[in-house]
Design an enzyme around this catalytic site. Structure first.
Site, PDB file in Angstrom:
ATOM      1  N   THR A  12       9.820  24.114   7.310  1.00 47.04           N
ATOM      2  CA  THR A  12      10.795  25.184   7.499  1.00 47.04           C
ATOM      3  C   THR A  12      11.071  25.943   6.211  1.00 47.04           C
ATOM      4  OG1 THR A  12      11.847  23.988   9.313  1.00 47.04           O
ATOM      5  CG2 THR A  12      13.166  25.681   8.246  1.00 47.04           C
ATOM      6  N   ASP A  87      10.659  17.246   9.707  1.00 43.12           N
ATOM      7  CA  ASP A  87      10.409  16.386  10.863  1.00 43.12           C
ATOM      8  C   ASP A  87       9.679  15.106  10.489  1.00 43.12           C
ATOM      9  OD1 ASP A  87      11.658  18.266  12.394  1.00 43.12           O
ATOM     10  OD2 ASP A  87       9.916  18.782  13.621  1.00 43.12           O
TER      11      ASP A  87
END
Length: 340
Positions: A12, A87
């Site tokens: 991200t 993640d």
């Protein structure tokens, strides 16, 4: 303060809008341009890859591990920062930590908001990671996020979207970042670093199977039949399943499959308390309890053992080493703080 190498892997922190959602596509220099660099630091950027972290493979993670070791062969490097998607950050950081025996820090960070967000958390996290990499020694691999510093071992993603995304549900953080310095609260306990694994052409398959009400051995047996050399059983409670699953574990371990036992409960250790398919029976069947390590990092420990050896007994020995079973009570490495 020194020379820091930033290894960019995507996530991200490197993501932009793609028309229907966000995906990593920015290079490391673009990510670095968003952050304030602590005074006195020289930064070098290695663009390793740029992918959303759910897409990471074992091959990606081993490439990262080898790159970290290659960078640290240069005595002029004072520390490493890895920008990574959140993640699977906990898995990559733990893999690097298991093979890290250098006092110089490797600090993982990332973001919950994308590169171009006006209120993005990436720039602050990256600044804190650079500061941590420049001013600590002997703490192993770290995760710097939202003004906090965590040890790689035991730290997982605890929030899907909130800025304070990481922590060890069963332990305390290492320190805090503020006023241009790192305040160390505790020293992590870590086993000695393992030898660097090779880059095999065929990587071992390691699957995870979760227990739940009405669960049967079908998925565990399917993993074995699919060629899994390792399995992480994500049990209920303190590490419990059913007599049928315990029988399947015994069958798997008899075939040389390395089975680790963790729990789907957020915090607390696996404990041999219950029978009738509980942890007492699962351990008797050959499963290795993982203490407070949760599924993602338990899988990395199993993977590391499979890469380290071919003999089943040696694999179990390496797994137990990776789990920290050989650590004497109260053993902490010396920690050096470098003045900012």
């Amino acid at each position: 303060m020194g020379r820091i190498v930033v290894i960019s892997t995507g996530g991200t922190i490197a993501s932009r809008w793609q028309g229907s959602g966000f995906a990593a596509d920015a290079r490391g220099q673009e990510v670095m341009a968003t952050a304030a660099v602590p005074e006195g630091l020289t930064i070098e950027v290695v663009d390793l890859f740029s992918v959303n972290s759910p897409r990471l493979t074992t091959a990606h993670q081993l490439t990262l591990l080898h790159t970290v070791h290659e960078v640290l062969t240069d005595p002029g490097v004072d520390g490493i920062v890895v920008t990574h998607g959140t993640d699977t950050l906990e898995e990559s950081a733990f893999l690097v930590d298991l093979h890290h025996d250098d006092p110089r820090p490797v600090v993982f960070t990332g973001a919950q908001l994308p590169l171009d967000a006006a209120d993005g958390d990436g720039p602050g996290n990256l600044h804190d990671a650079l500061l941590t990499a420049a001013t600590t020694r002997g703490l192993g691999v770290l995760v710097a996020f939202d003004g906090k510093v965590h040890p790689a071992r035991g730290t997982i993603k605890t929030q899907t979207l909130a800025p304070d995304a990481f922590g060890d549900p069963s332990g305390a953080r290492i320190g805090n970042v503020g006023f241009g310095r790192i305040s160390v609260l505790r020293h992590p306990r870590r086993p000695a670093g393992l030898a660097l694994p090779g880059m095999p052409g065929t990587l071992p398959r390691v699957d995870m199977v979760m227990h739940h009400a009405d669960a049967d051995p079908l998925l565990l047996n399917a993993a074995v039949d699919a060629g899994a050399q390792g399995i992480v059983l994500v049990a209920t409670g303190s590490g419990n399943a059913t007599p049928e699953i315990a029988e399947a574990v015994a069958s798997a371990t008899a075939r040389g499959v390395l089975v680790a036992l963790t729990t789907r409960v957020p915090s607390g250790p696996v404990a041999e308390i219950y029978t009738h398919g509980g942890a007492v029976d699962l351990v008797a069947a050959g499963a290795v309890p993982t203490g407070t390590l949760r599924a993602g990092q338990a899988r990395i420990a199993v993977l590391t053992a499979l890469l380290a050896a071919t003999d089943p007994q040696e694999r179990e020995r390496v797994l137990r080493h990776a789990l920290g079973e050989a650590l004497p009570a109260g053993a902490d490495p010396a920690v050096e703080l470098v003045e900012a």
